[in-house]
Each structure stands twice: as structure tokens, then as C-alpha cells.
Design an enzyme around this catalytic site. Structure first.
Site, mmCIF file in Angstrom:
data_model
loop_
_atom_site.group_PDB
_atom_site.id
_atom_site.type_symbol
_atom_site.label_atom_id
_atom_site.label_comp_id
_atom_site.label_asym_id
_atom_site.label_seq_id
_atom_site.Cartn_x
_atom_site.Cartn_y
_atom_site.Cartn_z
ATOM 1 C CE LYS A 1 -0.443 -8.759 -4.065
ATOM 2 N NZ LYS A 1 0.510 -9.061 -5.120
HETATM 3 C C1 PLP Z 1 1.868 -8.841 -5.757
HETATM 4 C C2 PLP Z 1 2.316 -7.901 -6.826
HETATM 5 C C3 PLP Z 1 3.008 -8.305 -7.994
HETATM 6 C C4 PLP Z 1 3.423 -9.701 -8.308
HETATM 7 O O1 PLP Z 1 3.585 -10.492 -7.288
HETATM 8 P P1 PLP Z 1 3.948 -12.041 -7.248
HETATM 9 O O2 PLP Z 1 4.336 -12.169 -5.828
HETATM 10 O O3 PLP Z 1 5.030 -12.309 -8.208
HETATM 11 O O4 PLP Z 1 2.686 -12.812 -7.570
HETATM 12 C C5 PLP Z 1 3.276 -7.341 -8.944
HETATM 13 N N1 PLP Z 1 2.915 -6.067 -8.801
HETATM 14 C C6 PLP Z 1 2.243 -5.642 -7.708
HETATM 15 C C7 PLP Z 1 1.836 -4.211 -7.637
HETATM 16 C C8 PLP Z 1 1.948 -6.544 -6.686
HETATM 17 O O5 PLP Z 1 1.306 -6.096 -5.593
#
Ligand code: PLP
Length: 403
Positions: free
Chosen positions: A202
Site C-alpha cells: 500500500k
Molecule cells: C489491503 C486491503 C485490505 C486489508 O488488508 P490488510 O492486509 O488486512 O491490511 C482490505 N481491503 C482491500 C480492498 C485491500 O486492498
């Protein structure tokens, strides 16, 4: 004719030489020495878990997205769980979710015993379609969970309007969209609650981590309690005031983000603007190059939107190609371009099929998009040469398969 010599333009999947010799992933973190120092400093301090960095990170984050409150979590998924809890979701309730997302968006509804009701996405942005949302409302609906797919904010104004009319809460899954803007407003300041992730792919990372932002102080308090076993004050506050007494007021979890992770988040946040600028530059370069390549539809951007470009998902025009998506995927991987697919529609996963009886065909826009989607490498640490390699490989592969 020789069977051993292959032309330089031959696809790597057919024995040609790949566009690059090292594998380029679709996403990855960037860490610098200041990040390492910030974490080491906390490791040498008294507070490994909840300490002063947690509040500092939350305050800086809330300030950056323009929200009154920010509550950190051990992951984006934990943050979604907490937001669904704070929204009051419980057994018998329904929440509306797009099918084209990471499973966690829908799973958080199931954690509370409620039912995710999928509504199809719009064909341009692949975000939750407000007209489909309106069709899926029932007396049991309690929340709507739009996803800012790829970093392009969802169609929030009409979704919020539907929510206000029926007293529903909007939990925006902005795990792709830190730094995005919608009609001049920052994502994180618009919905009742907005959820972010700090997974390494991210915009900023804490290893694992997440955040919920809100302007509502009651929701913020519930979120804080939920992440700490449902306890009404934190260990450090009690130590500071010399108190032993605490009360558990709701059934929470341990979803705390450690102090050293927050120290990393604080450092990373300082580079968010630079990260966003680089991602936008890459997107611009891609989009102008892909307009010339047969069979590729670049992602579309609506008026008034400044996307955060977590992903750069192209769609293949299968009618103009002699290969399907799986073949193009393998061919690009052979060129050492780490393409990916976001996402297998959630309702088509075996768990959802078995539990809810989905058979495919229920959400045609999402399902049709899924068969054509390919996420190209997109991360702020990409060098110019990496970007050019992706363009060259995409052109090479799609030209070879254009019919
Ligand atoms: C990355 C992501 C999450 C949550 O991810 P974690 O790996 O738990 O931090 C939730 N929804 C979307 C759309 C994502 O891309």
C-alpha cells in the site's frame, strides 16, 4: 530452418529473451534509513506496544486526511472488523458490498454474524454502482461498504445520499486510496468511517497495520475500545494516573498496532506526498503509452477525481486478441513483468459459493471485468526503466496476440 534460433522479438514464453532479466513485482514497499532509525529508537525505549508513537501517528494521520479522529489497528482487516462493529452490525443485519474487492471487505460483515449483500459495480471505474445499491436495499440493510478500487474513490455522493435517506452508515474501504481526492475532498474525511491498510504493497507501510478515520467521537471511542479487549482505558493511561481499575464494557479484541510500527508509519507518512506524486507520474506515462497499444483499455478516471493509484489495472479487449487473459498473464510473467489480477469476485470464492449458493452470473459487470483485468506493476519505488520495461513488454505481448 533452424529449430534452435528464435527471433529477438519472440515472446519469452515461446523461448525468446525476456524484456528484462530480473522479476519486477506488481507492488512493493520502500524503506529508507530514517525509517530504520525511527523503529530502532522505539525498540530501545520503554514502550514496544501502546506508547507515545501510537497517538502521534494517529494524530498526524487524521491531520493528513482531514478527519477529526484516527484509530490505528493491527491490520486493515482488523480495522474493517472494528468499523463493522462500531456501525452496529449484528446477526440478521445486511450490509452492501461490491463483489470486485479483496475478500476482507465482505468478510468483516460475516465476522459480526451479518450478511454481505453484493451489488454490482459500474463498468467504467469498477466501483460500487449506486443504482445497484438502491436495488439491493432491504429493511435489514444497516451499512454500505464502498471500495475505492485501485485508488479511484467510489461514487460517494449518491451512496451517502442513499445512506442518509435510510439512516445507514457508510464504511468506505479506502485501503487502495490513501491520498486520493473526491470532488475536492480528501478520502478519509467524507464517509462515516474510512478504513486504510498499511500492508507493504500500500501507499505507506507499517509491516501489518490499519487505520479507521471518522469525524464522529462516539464511533472513535467504540473503535478504540474494540481494539483493546473492549476495555475503557489504556494501560499507559492507567500507569500515568497510578490506577489499577479498569472495566471491560464490550466484547473487543487485541487489535493494537505496536509502538515501533507506529514509529515506522510516522516516518512513512512524511513521504506520502512524494509517493503519490510518483504513482501519478507512472499512471500518466502508462496511460499515454497504452492508448497506442491494440487490445488494451487503460483505467478510466472520472471528472473531479484525483486517484491515489494503488493499482494500475488494464482491461484486455479480448475480441481483438487471439489469447485469453490467462495466456497474456503467463506471457507477461515470462517477460519478468509481475502482473497480477485484482480481484476474483468475492461471491465466486468457494466459501461464498458453498455458504450462499452463488453459481456465477449474478454480478455480470464485475464478472466480465474479472476475465479481462490485469494489474501492471505500480509502486512508488519504480524506476523510469522499470516503467519503460512494462510498456515494452505489454506492447510486445499484445502485438504478438493481436488478431
Ligand atoms: C489491503 C486491503 C485490505 C486489508 O488488508 P490488510 O492486509 O488486512 O491490511 C482490505 N481491503 C482491500 C480492498 C485491500 O486492498
Amino acid at each position: 530452418m533452424s529449430t534452435t534460433s528464435v527471433s529477438p522479438q519472440a515472446l519469452a514464453i515461446n523461448g525468446g529473451s525476456p524484456v528484462r532479466t530480473t522479476f519486477l513485482p506488481y507492488g512493493r514497499q520502500s524503506l529508507d534509513e530514517a525509517d530504520v532509525q525511527a523503529v530502532v529508537e522505539v525498540l530501545r525505549s520503554d514502550w514496544l506496544t501502546t506508547g507515545p508513537k501510537v497517538g502521534e501517528f494517529e494524530e498526524a494521520f487524521a491531520g493528513r486526511v482531514g478527519a477529526k479522529h484516527a484509530v490505528s489497528f493491527s491490520s486493515g482487516t482488523a480495522a474493517l472488523h472494528a468499523a463493522a462493529f462500531a456501525a452496529g452490525l449484528k446477526r440478521g443485519d445486511e450490509a452492501i458490498v461490491p463483489p470486485l474487492t479483496f475478500a476482507a471487505t465482505a468478510n468483516c460483515v460475516l465476522y459480526l454474524g451479518a450478511t454481505p449483500i453484493f451489488a454490482d459495480v459500474s463498468p467504467d471505474t469498477l466501483n460500487l454502482d449506486p443504482e445497484q445499491v438502491a436495488k439491493r436495499l432491504s429493511p435489514k440493510t444497516r451499512a454500505i461498504l464502498p471500495v475505492d478500487y485501485a485508488g479511484h474513490p467510489a461514487d460517494l455522493a449518491p451512496i451517502l445520499e442513499i445512506a442518509r435517506r435510510d439512516a445507514l452508515l457508510v464504511i468506505e474501504d479506502a485501503c487502495h486510496a490513501l491520498g486520493a481526492e473526491y470532488a475536492g475532498k480528501r478520502v478519509g474525511s467524507i464517509s462515516d468511517m474510512t478504513v486504510f491498510s498499511f500492508h507493504p504493497v500500500k501507499h505507506i507501510t507499517t509491516g501489518e497495520g490499519g487505520m479507521v478515520t471518522t469525524n464522529n467521537p462516539q464511533l472513535a471511542e467504540t473503535l478504540r475500545r474494540f481494539r483493546n479487549h473492549g476495555i475503557s482505558s489504556e494501560a499507559r493511561e492507567r500507569q500515568d494516573s497510578g490506577q489499577w481499575f479498569y472495566e471491560m464494557v464490550l466484547l473487543g479484541f487485541n487489535y493494537r498496532l505496536p509502538d515501533f510500527a507506529c514509529a515506522l508509519g510516522l516516518e512513512q507518512l512524511k513521504r506520502l506526498d512524494a509517493n503519490l506524486a510518483r504513482r501519478r507520474e507512472i499512471a500518466e506515462r502508462y496511460t499515454s503509452a497504452f492508448r497506442q497499444i491494440p487490445g488494451v483499455i487503460p483505467p478510466s478516471v472520472r471528472e473531479g477525481i484525483n486517484p491515489a493509484w494503488h493499482l494500475y489495472p488494464i482491461r484486455l479487449e479480448l475480441g481483438r486478441l487471439t489469447a485469453d487473459r490467462a495466456r497474456v498473464f503467463r506471457a507477461l510473467r515470462a517477460e519478468n513483468i509481475g502482473v497480477n489480477v485484482h480481484y476474483i469476485p468475492v461471491h465466486l470464492h468457494p466459501y461464498y459459493r458453498d455458504r450462499f449458493g452463488y453459481k456465477g452470473g449474478e454480478y455480470p459487470v464485475a464478472e466480465r471485468a474479472y476475465e479481462r483485468l490485469l494489474s501492471l506493476p505500480m509502486f512508488h519505488g519504480m524506476r523510469d526503466q522499470d516503467v519503460e520495461d512494462v510498456i515494452r513488454a505489454t506492447e510486445k505481448v499484445l502485438t504478438a496476440y493481436s488478431g
